[in-house]
Design a protein around this motif. Structure first.
Motif, PDB file in Angstrom:
ATOM      1  N   THR A 113       0.841  -1.313  -0.053  1.00  0.00           N
ATOM      2  CA  THR A 113       0.033   0.076  -0.011  1.00  0.00           C
ATOM      3  C   THR A 113       0.810   1.288   0.062  1.00  0.00           C
ATOM      4  OG1 THR A 113       0.115  -0.368   2.213  1.00  0.00           O
ATOM      5  CG2 THR A 113      -1.984  -0.988   1.449  1.00  0.00           C
ATOM      6  N   GLY A 114       2.089   1.258   0.469  1.00  0.00           N
ATOM      7  CA  GLY A 114       2.787   2.315   0.556  1.00  0.00           C
ATOM      8  C   GLY A 114       3.184   2.677  -0.699  1.00  0.00           C
ATOM      9  N   ALA A 115       3.638   1.544  -1.422  1.00  0.00           N
ATOM     10  CA  ALA A 115       3.957   1.972  -3.089  1.00  0.00           C
ATOM     11  C   ALA A 115       2.993   2.264  -3.812  1.00  0.00           C
ATOM     12  CB  ALA A 115       4.450   0.716  -3.536  1.00  0.00           C
ATOM     13  N   LEU A 116       1.701   1.946  -3.763  1.00  0.00           N
ATOM     14  CA  LEU A 116       0.411   2.503  -4.161  1.00  0.00           C
ATOM     15  C   LEU A 116       0.263   3.993  -4.107  1.00  0.00           C
ATOM     16  CD1 LEU A 116      -1.632   1.866  -6.082  1.00  0.00           C
ATOM     17  CD2 LEU A 116      -3.287   1.603  -4.158  1.00  0.00           C
ATOM     18  N   GLY A 117       0.338   4.392  -2.743  1.00  0.00           N
ATOM     19  CA  GLY A 117       0.346   5.907  -2.504  1.00  0.00           C
ATOM     20  C   GLY A 117       1.226   6.576  -3.062  1.00  0.00           C
ATOM     21  N   LEU A 118       2.432   6.100  -3.253  1.00  0.00           N
ATOM     22  CA  LEU A 118       3.454   6.838  -3.784  1.00  0.00           C
ATOM     23  C   LEU A 118       3.239   6.817  -5.498  1.00  0.00           C
ATOM     24  CD1 LEU A 118       6.256   7.439  -2.180  1.00  0.00           C
ATOM     25  CD2 LEU A 118       7.345   5.542  -3.910  1.00  0.00           C
ATOM     26  N   VAL A 119       2.752   5.841  -5.837  1.00  0.00           N
ATOM     27  CA  VAL A 119       2.744   5.834  -7.761  1.00  0.00           C
ATOM     28  C   VAL A 119       1.379   7.059  -7.780  1.00  0.00           C
ATOM     29  CG1 VAL A 119       1.486   4.842  -9.358  1.00  0.00           C
ATOM     30  CG2 VAL A 119       2.963   3.472  -7.535  1.00  0.00           C
ATOM     31  N   LEU A 120       0.507   7.174  -6.896  1.00  0.00           N
ATOM     32  CA  LEU A 120      -0.559   8.034  -7.154  1.00  0.00           C
ATOM     33  C   LEU A 120      -0.117   9.394  -6.679  1.00  0.00           C
ATOM     34  CD1 LEU A 120      -3.626   6.252  -5.724  1.00  0.00           C
ATOM     35  CD2 LEU A 120      -2.931   6.326  -8.024  1.00  0.00           C
TER      36      LEU A 120
ATOM     37  N   SER B 227      13.138   2.120  -3.117  1.00  0.00           N
ATOM     38  CA  SER B 227      13.722   2.768  -1.926  1.00  0.00           C
ATOM     39  C   SER B 227      12.795   2.781  -0.634  1.00  0.00           C
ATOM     40  CB  SER B 227      14.706   3.860  -1.969  1.00  0.00           C
ATOM     41  OG  SER B 227      14.042   4.915  -2.454  1.00  0.00           O
ATOM     42  N   ILE B 228      11.501   3.049  -1.234  1.00  0.00           N
ATOM     43  CA  ILE B 228      10.479   3.569   0.111  1.00  0.00           C
ATOM     44  C   ILE B 228      10.621   2.800   1.193  1.00  0.00           C
ATOM     45  CG2 ILE B 228       8.780   2.403  -1.226  1.00  0.00           C
ATOM     46  CD1 ILE B 228       8.132   5.754   0.620  1.00  0.00           C
ATOM     47  N   ALA B 229      10.496   1.319   1.032  1.00  0.00           N
ATOM     48  CA  ALA B 229      10.454   0.114   2.087  1.00  0.00           C
ATOM     49  C   ALA B 229      11.762   0.384   3.022  1.00  0.00           C
ATOM     50  CB  ALA B 229      10.346  -1.046   1.600  1.00  0.00           C
ATOM     51  N   VAL B 230      13.047   0.533   2.618  1.00  0.00           N
ATOM     52  CA  VAL B 230      14.244   0.999   3.162  1.00  0.00           C
ATOM     53  C   VAL B 230      14.281   2.149   3.941  1.00  0.00           C
ATOM     54  CG1 VAL B 230      16.721   0.912   3.234  1.00  0.00           C
ATOM     55  CG2 VAL B 230      15.364  -0.558   1.673  1.00  0.00           C
ATOM     56  N   VAL B 231      13.775   3.093   3.335  1.00  0.00           N
ATOM     57  CA  VAL B 231      13.706   4.583   3.875  1.00  0.00           C
ATOM     58  C   VAL B 231      12.871   4.542   5.011  1.00  0.00           C
ATOM     59  CG1 VAL B 231      13.430   7.055   3.493  1.00  0.00           C
ATOM     60  CG2 VAL B 231      14.678   5.523   1.621  1.00  0.00           C
ATOM     61  N   ASN B 232      11.657   3.964   4.655  1.00  0.00           N
ATOM     62  CA  ASN B 232      10.698   4.054   5.956  1.00  0.00           C
ATOM     63  C   ASN B 232      11.126   3.147   6.910  1.00  0.00           C
ATOM     64  OD1 ASN B 232       9.025   6.416   5.179  1.00  0.00           O
ATOM     65  ND2 ASN B 232       7.506   5.019   4.231  1.00  0.00           N
ATOM     66  N   SER B 233      11.613   2.052   6.751  1.00  0.00           N
ATOM     67  CA  SER B 233      11.991   1.251   7.845  1.00  0.00           C
ATOM     68  C   SER B 233      12.838   1.959   8.684  1.00  0.00           C
ATOM     69  CB  SER B 233      12.742  -0.155   7.443  1.00  0.00           C
ATOM     70  OG  SER B 233      11.836  -0.634   6.331  1.00  0.00           O
ATOM     71  N   VAL B 234      13.990   2.738   8.041  1.00  0.00           N
ATOM     72  CA  VAL B 234      15.022   3.570   8.924  1.00  0.00           C
ATOM     73  C   VAL B 234      14.155   4.554   9.812  1.00  0.00           C
ATOM     74  CG1 VAL B 234      17.127   5.061   8.719  1.00  0.00           C
ATOM     75  CG2 VAL B 234      16.923   3.043   7.337  1.00  0.00           C
ATOM     76  N   LEU B 235      13.177   5.126   9.328  1.00  0.00           N
ATOM     77  CA  LEU B 235      12.762   6.197   9.837  1.00  0.00           C
ATOM     78  C   LEU B 235      11.961   5.825  11.053  1.00  0.00           C
ATOM     79  CD1 LEU B 235      11.645   9.075  10.052  1.00  0.00           C
ATOM     80  CD2 LEU B 235      10.055   8.732   8.472  1.00  0.00           C
ATOM     81  N   PHE B 236      10.761   4.945  10.814  1.00  0.00           N
ATOM     82  CA  PHE B 236      10.037   4.397  11.788  1.00  0.00           C
ATOM     83  C   PHE B 236      10.790   3.404  12.918  1.00  0.00           C
ATOM     84  CE2 PHE B 236       6.901   5.692   8.745  1.00  0.00           C
ATOM     85  CZ  PHE B 236       6.050   6.470   9.547  1.00  0.00           C
ATOM     86  N   GLY B 237      11.706   2.692  12.311  1.00  0.00           N
ATOM     87  CA  GLY B 237      12.528   1.894  13.153  1.00  0.00           C
ATOM     88  C   GLY B 237      13.336   2.726  14.135  1.00  0.00           C
ATOM     89  N   VAL B 238      13.904   3.693  13.700  1.00  0.00           N
ATOM     90  CA  VAL B 238      14.991   4.569  14.490  1.00  0.00           C
ATOM     91  C   VAL B 238      13.834   5.159  15.406  1.00  0.00           C
ATOM     92  CG1 VAL B 238      16.681   6.513  14.671  1.00  0.00           C
ATOM     93  CG2 VAL B 238      16.630   4.694  12.818  1.00  0.00           C
TER      94      VAL B 238
END
Ligand SMILES: C[N+](C)(C)CCCC[C@H](N)C(=O)O
Length: 277
Positions: A1-8, A54-65
């Motif tokens: 779903t994150g990717a779909l939001g990004l496409v739109l 890259s969204i998955a990696v970048v968001n994992s870093v953000l929310f993980g940290v």
């Protein structure tokens, strides 16, 4: 779903980037019409593949940290947190830490996105001169060859200055709105999460816009020749040439993009938290 939001959201992002870095467009509508005429619908989707990858990696870093910093600062786990909510100071500090570290992961991907979004050549038209970059990988390789390893981090400093405080604002807005509309000790409803996430996106992007403009301009600098000496020089010369309004270029269209994209982002974050406990 994150990717779909990004496409739109990507067509809005492309219009934003063009308005921030090029002076040929008179406004949102003019920019959209010109992109559509010269580059067709595909023009709006330039530079989209690296953000998706890259969204998955970048968001994992953000929310993980973010959540680990909160864990350290408050010494409470996720379950205990509904009963003992963390203070806004802790939320802000954890958000800033997350923003700071994700900026370094994001920088090269964001640079390539912006460079590709700014290519105005129509895609794949026989007979017309080919664009400078043929695709994301070619773009990365060319930047490396033409501008060196540090070239891949052009604009990273401005990106870090943009994201560190505004990611604090992002999480404070989200948590604040969730608490406002959730009965004590309960989890926020999906509707609350969507609305709070959407407004967190808008609030943080409005605050981030001045440095976003500077970041985009720094990233385009060096493509032909270097114009700006650094972040401060870019700010001063942009204001001199275009007035203070330059700091709010693209804010309207970006807010329209930010609401749905971040509503969906926080909804998936909350679901993941509940699965893992
Ligand atoms: C902190 N700052 C405002 C820069 C970004 C906040 C939201 C980031 C999100 N991935 C998006 O693309 O909207």
């Amino acid at each position: 779903t994150g990717a779909l939001g990004l496409v739109l959201g990507h067509p809005f992002d492309t219009v934003k980037v063009r308005l921030q870095t090029q002076t040929t467009y008179r406004g949102i509508v003019d920019c959209m019409v010109k992109i559509y005429r010269h580059e067709s619908l595909l023009g709006f989707f330039k530079g989209m593949s690296f953000p998706i990858a890259s969204i998955a990696v970048v968001n994992s870093v953000l929310f993980g940290v973010y959540s680990n910093t909160l864990l350290v600062l408050t010494a409470t786990s996720h379950q205990e947190r509904r009963a003992q909510p963390p203070s806004y100071t802790h939320i802000f500090l954890a958000g800033c830490t997350g923003g700071f570290l994700q900026a370094y992961c994001l920088a090269p991907f964001d640079l390539i996105k912006v460079r590709l979004q700014n290519q105005t050549e129509p895609m794949a038209q026989p007979g017309s001169p080919p664009p400078h970059y043929r695709g994301p990988v070619h773009c990365a390789a060319s930047i490396f060859r033409e501008e060196g390893y540090r070239g891949l981090f052009r604009g990273a400093w401005a990106l870090m200055l943009r994201d560190t405080p505004t990611m604090g604002i992002y999480f404070i807005t989200y948590e604040g709105l969730c608490r406002q509309y959730t009965p004590e000790g309960q989890n926020p409803s999906s509707a609350t999460v969507l609305v709070a996430g959407g407004f967190a996106g808008i609030a943080s992007w409005v605050a981030a816009t001045p440095l976003d403009v500077i970041k985009s301009r720094m990233q385009m600098d060096g493509l032909r020749r270097r114009v700006y000496q650094g972040v401060l020089d870019c700010m001063v010369s942009s204001v001199r040439q275009e007035g203070l309004g330059v700091f709010f270029r693209g804010v309207t269209i970006n807010s329209a993009r930010a609401f749905p994209v971040n509503a969906v982002t926080f909804l998936s974050y909350e679901y993941l938290l509940r699965w893992w406990g």
